[in-house]
Design a protein around this motif. Structure first.
Motif, short mmCIF file in Angstrom:
data_model
loop_
_atom_site.label_atom_id
_atom_site.label_comp_id
_atom_site.label_asym_id
_atom_site.label_seq_id
_atom_site.Cartn_x
_atom_site.Cartn_y
_atom_site.Cartn_z
N THR A 166 -2.15 -3.50 -7.53
CA THR A 166 -1.68 -3.72 -6.16
C THR A 166 -2.41 -4.88 -5.50
OG1 THR A 166 -1.13 -1.37 -5.89
CG2 THR A 166 -1.41 -2.66 -3.88
N LEU A 182 -6.18 5.68 -10.74
CA LEU A 182 -6.50 5.03 -9.47
C LEU A 182 -6.85 3.57 -9.65
CD1 LEU A 182 -8.64 7.86 -7.81
CD2 LEU A 182 -6.28 7.26 -7.31
N LEU A 198 0.82 -1.21 0.00
CA LEU A 198 0.00 0.00 0.00
C LEU A 198 0.86 1.26 0.00
CD1 LEU A 198 -2.90 -1.04 2.40
CD2 LEU A 198 -2.97 -0.78 -0.09
N THR A 255 -3.73 1.38 -10.74
CA THR A 255 -2.76 1.18 -9.66
C THR A 255 -3.32 0.32 -8.54
OG1 THR A 255 -1.92 3.41 -10.12
CG2 THR A 255 -1.17 2.36 -8.10
N LEU A 256 -4.56 0.60 -8.12
CA LEU A 256 -5.17 -0.17 -7.03
C LEU A 256 -5.40 -1.63 -7.44
CD1 LEU A 256 -7.76 2.42 -5.66
CD2 LEU A 256 -5.68 1.62 -4.52
N CYS A 305 1.88 1.53 -3.48
CA CYS A 305 0.73 1.98 -4.26
C CYS A 305 0.53 3.48 -4.12
CB CYS A 305 -0.52 1.22 -3.81
SG CYS A 305 -2.05 1.73 -4.62
#
Length: 202
Positions: free
Chosen positions: A99, A92, A56, A95-96, A59
């Motif tokens: 991750t 967003l 995180l 990337t999220l 991230c």
């Protein structure tokens, strides 16, 4: 002040470990049909919390770099203005999503630590230490001052569940992530509902 900060960090870490421990226990009960002891899941849960913390942080740094260092401002702006979400949604979501996919896969490896028989490890260490101490005392006093004991104490260890396979580890990881996300969403909705009620009261 630093002591309060350390205690607060430890408190948050313990809460996250307990949540992860519970999610892991439920997921393992579904995939292995075995109720693991909470103490046995402490190390896997701790490793999982460390793993997700690192991911995180990475991230956040990635999002922050993509948004030219304005990630926190933009996220807070999204909370109050939903129209901004469409502008930055691609960054967003990409990337999220990456991750969580990487985290879910790597988390399955931390689950392998449930295969470690900690009782056997501690039993072996205790038996080895006892053997070394008995040997030293026998050399010093020229006799064995301990009573003869049954040295097959390792055979008293109860048989645990079958070893967790890689396939089941991935399935368990996915289920635990779903459970954790669901719990976080429920808690967020409860907090949002309570905050609205408090604001309307005043």
């Amino acid at each position: 002040m630093w002591l309060i900060t350390i205690l607060l960090v430890l408190l948050i870490a313990l809460i996250l470990i307990v949540i992860m421990d519970t999610a892991m226990k439920l997921a393992l009960m579904i995939t292995t049909l075995y109720n693991y002891d909470t103490k046995k899941l402490f190390i896997p849960a701790t490793l999982t919390v460390i793993l997700w913390t690192v991911l995180l942080v990475g991230c956040f740094n990635s999002i922050n770099t993509s948004l030219n260092g304005n990630a926190i401002d933009i996220v807070f702006s999204m909370i109050f203005d939903n129209t901004i979400v469409a502008e930055y949604s691609s960054v967003l979501i990409r990337t999220l999503l990456s991750t969580f996919l990487i985290g879910t896969l790597l988390q399955s490896f931390t689950y392998y630590t449930v295969n470690i028989n900690y009782q056997k490890v501690t039993g072996t260490v205790r038996f080895s230490l006892k053997k070394v101490i008995r040997s030293l005392i026998k050399k010093i006093f020229k006799k064995d001052i301990f009573e003869k004991e049954n040295e097959s104490s390792l055979s008293e260890i109860q048989r645990g569940p079958k070893k967790l396979t890689f396939g089941r580890a991935i399935i368990t990881s996915i289920i635990s992530v779903i459970i954790t996300i669901f719990v976080c969403i429920v808690l967020f909705l409860i907090g949002d509902f309570l905050s609205i009620r408090v604001i309307t009261m005043f």
